[in-house]
Motif scaffolding. Structure first.
Motif, mmCIF file in Angstrom:
data_model
loop_
_atom_site.group_PDB
_atom_site.id
_atom_site.type_symbol
_atom_site.label_atom_id
_atom_site.label_comp_id
_atom_site.label_asym_id
_atom_site.label_seq_id
_atom_site.Cartn_x
_atom_site.Cartn_y
_atom_site.Cartn_z
ATOM 1 N N ILE A 147 2.870 -0.553 4.530
ATOM 2 C CA ILE A 147 2.367 0.751 4.093
ATOM 3 C C ILE A 147 3.540 1.706 3.900
ATOM 4 O O ILE A 147 4.332 1.926 4.819
ATOM 5 N N THR A 148 3.641 2.270 2.713
ATOM 6 C CA THR A 148 4.643 3.296 2.412
ATOM 7 C C THR A 148 3.925 4.628 2.309
ATOM 8 O O THR A 148 3.033 4.805 1.465
ATOM 9 N N TYR A 149 4.273 5.550 3.196
ATOM 10 C CA TYR A 149 3.638 6.865 3.181
ATOM 11 C C TYR A 149 4.359 7.777 2.185
ATOM 12 O O TYR A 149 5.582 7.890 2.202
ATOM 13 N N VAL A 150 3.587 8.410 1.332
ATOM 14 C CA VAL A 150 4.147 9.270 0.288
ATOM 15 C C VAL A 150 3.553 10.672 0.442
ATOM 16 O O VAL A 150 2.355 10.861 0.200
ATOM 17 N N PRO A 151 4.347 11.657 0.866
ATOM 18 C CA PRO A 151 3.826 13.028 0.986
ATOM 19 C C PRO A 151 3.330 13.523 -0.372
ATOM 20 O O PRO A 151 4.097 13.621 -1.324
ATOM 21 N N VAL B 207 0.825 -1.202 0.000
ATOM 22 C CA VAL B 207 0.000 0.000 0.000
ATOM 23 C C VAL B 207 0.863 1.257 0.000
ATOM 24 O O VAL B 207 1.802 1.384 0.791
ATOM 25 N N PHE B 208 0.509 2.170 -0.872
ATOM 26 C CA PHE B 208 1.147 3.482 -0.922
ATOM 27 C C PHE B 208 0.100 4.497 -0.454
ATOM 28 O O PHE B 208 -0.891 4.741 -1.151
ATOM 29 N N ALA B 209 0.297 5.006 0.764
ATOM 30 C CA ALA B 209 -0.651 5.924 1.380
ATOM 31 C C ALA B 209 -0.229 7.356 1.095
ATOM 32 O O ALA B 209 0.815 7.819 1.567
ATOM 33 N N LEU B 210 -1.028 8.044 0.304
ATOM 34 C CA LEU B 210 -0.734 9.429 -0.068
ATOM 35 C C LEU B 210 -1.443 10.371 0.890
ATOM 36 O O LEU B 210 -2.643 10.221 1.161
ATOM 37 N N ASP B 211 -0.707 11.343 1.427
ATOM 38 C CA ASP B 211 -1.310 12.305 2.336
ATOM 39 C C ASP B 211 -0.380 13.506 2.468
ATOM 40 O O ASP B 211 0.768 13.473 2.007
ATOM 41 N N LEU B 212 -0.860 14.547 3.122
ATOM 42 C CA LEU B 212 -0.035 15.729 3.356
ATOM 43 C C LEU B 212 1.014 15.421 4.421
ATOM 44 O O LEU B 212 0.772 14.587 5.315
#
Length: 252
Positions: free
Chosen positions: A50-54, A32-37
């Motif tokens: 989960i990989t967080y992507v700004p 999962v690539f979680a896009l968020d601010l």
């Protein structure tokens, strides 16, 4: 459609509906690539898978970079769930004057145009993957709201943006059918998200009392469960599904 050993993009993935959906997809074996601010990502717990992507969903370059990261993960990008959104309220004509046009534009920009931006750029990447044995390449789930149908006082901008999501669903499904990509939308009612964490228990109880059955607020995990059901059900396409306990919002 199979989720295991595939990649998924979830916008607004650091909290609320997005966080619950990201966690549910990981449990099914997705990367999962979680896009968020950036500010939201800083508060999110580290979770395996989960990989967080700004990412600002309204920024084409940032979204394209995030999609490229997901598409280059070593497994096919199959799933997109658009949960990013904002919900400020203002009356068209109130005690302080006319509705601020900049605020109206910002809400539409984030909720509607941001969702379209992710849908369009992700579908381009998904279309380049190999199809499964049923000709499928991917599923995109957008998030509307029951405000798209029964917007309350002060929700002109929010209801407009979510009504746009509902209107986008069928033509998007038709546009992307030739690539084996399905598009559906979830229209939640009142969900227990961080947005409601700042209000009193008494206020939340009042909201819950207005739901016919079950007489409570929805949990983010129930949204995630419905998103997974849509992904799994190969014949669901071009549809908006209400998840609201039969709630029909009053004017205020």
């Amino acid at each position: 459609m199979r989720i295991e050993n595939t990649a998924a993009i979830v916008t607004g993935g650091a909290s609320g509906l997005g966080a619950a959906t990201a966690a549910a997809l990981v449990k099914q074996g997705a990367k999962v690539f979680a896009l968020d601010l950036p500010g939201s990502i800083e508060k999110a717990p580290e979770t395996a898978g989960i990989t967080y992507v700004p990412t600002d969903v309204t920024d084409g370059d940032e979204v394209r970079a995030a999609v490229t990261a997901a598409a280059s993960s070593g497994v096919p990008l199959r799933t997109v769930v658009n949960c990013a959104g904002i919900g400020p309220s203002m009356r068209i004509l109130g005690k302080k004057g006319v509705h601020d046009l900049g605020l109206y534009a910002k809400i539409v920009q984030v909720n509607l145009i941001g969702s379209f931006n992710v849908l369009a750029l992700a579908s381009e990447a998904i279309a380049q993957t190999g199809a499964d044995e049923n000709g499928q390449r991917g599923v995109i789930v957008n998030t509307a709201s029951i405000a798209a149908y029964e917007g309350q006082v002060g929700q002109a901008a929010y209801a407009s943006s979510k009504g746009g999501i509902v209107g986008l669903t069928l033509p998007a499904a038709r546009d992307l059918a030739q690539y084996g990509i399905r598009v559906c939308t979830i229209a939640p009612g009142i969900v227990e998200t961080p947005m409601l964490a700042t209000v009193s228990e008494e206020f939340r109880a009042g909201l819950a009392a207005g739901v016919p059955f079950p007489q409570r607020l929805a949990a983010p995990e129930e949204y995630a469960k419905l998103a997974l059901a849509i992904i799994d059900h190969d014949y669901l396409n071009g549809e908006t599904i209400r998840m609201d306990g039969a709630l029909r919002m009053a004017p205020r």
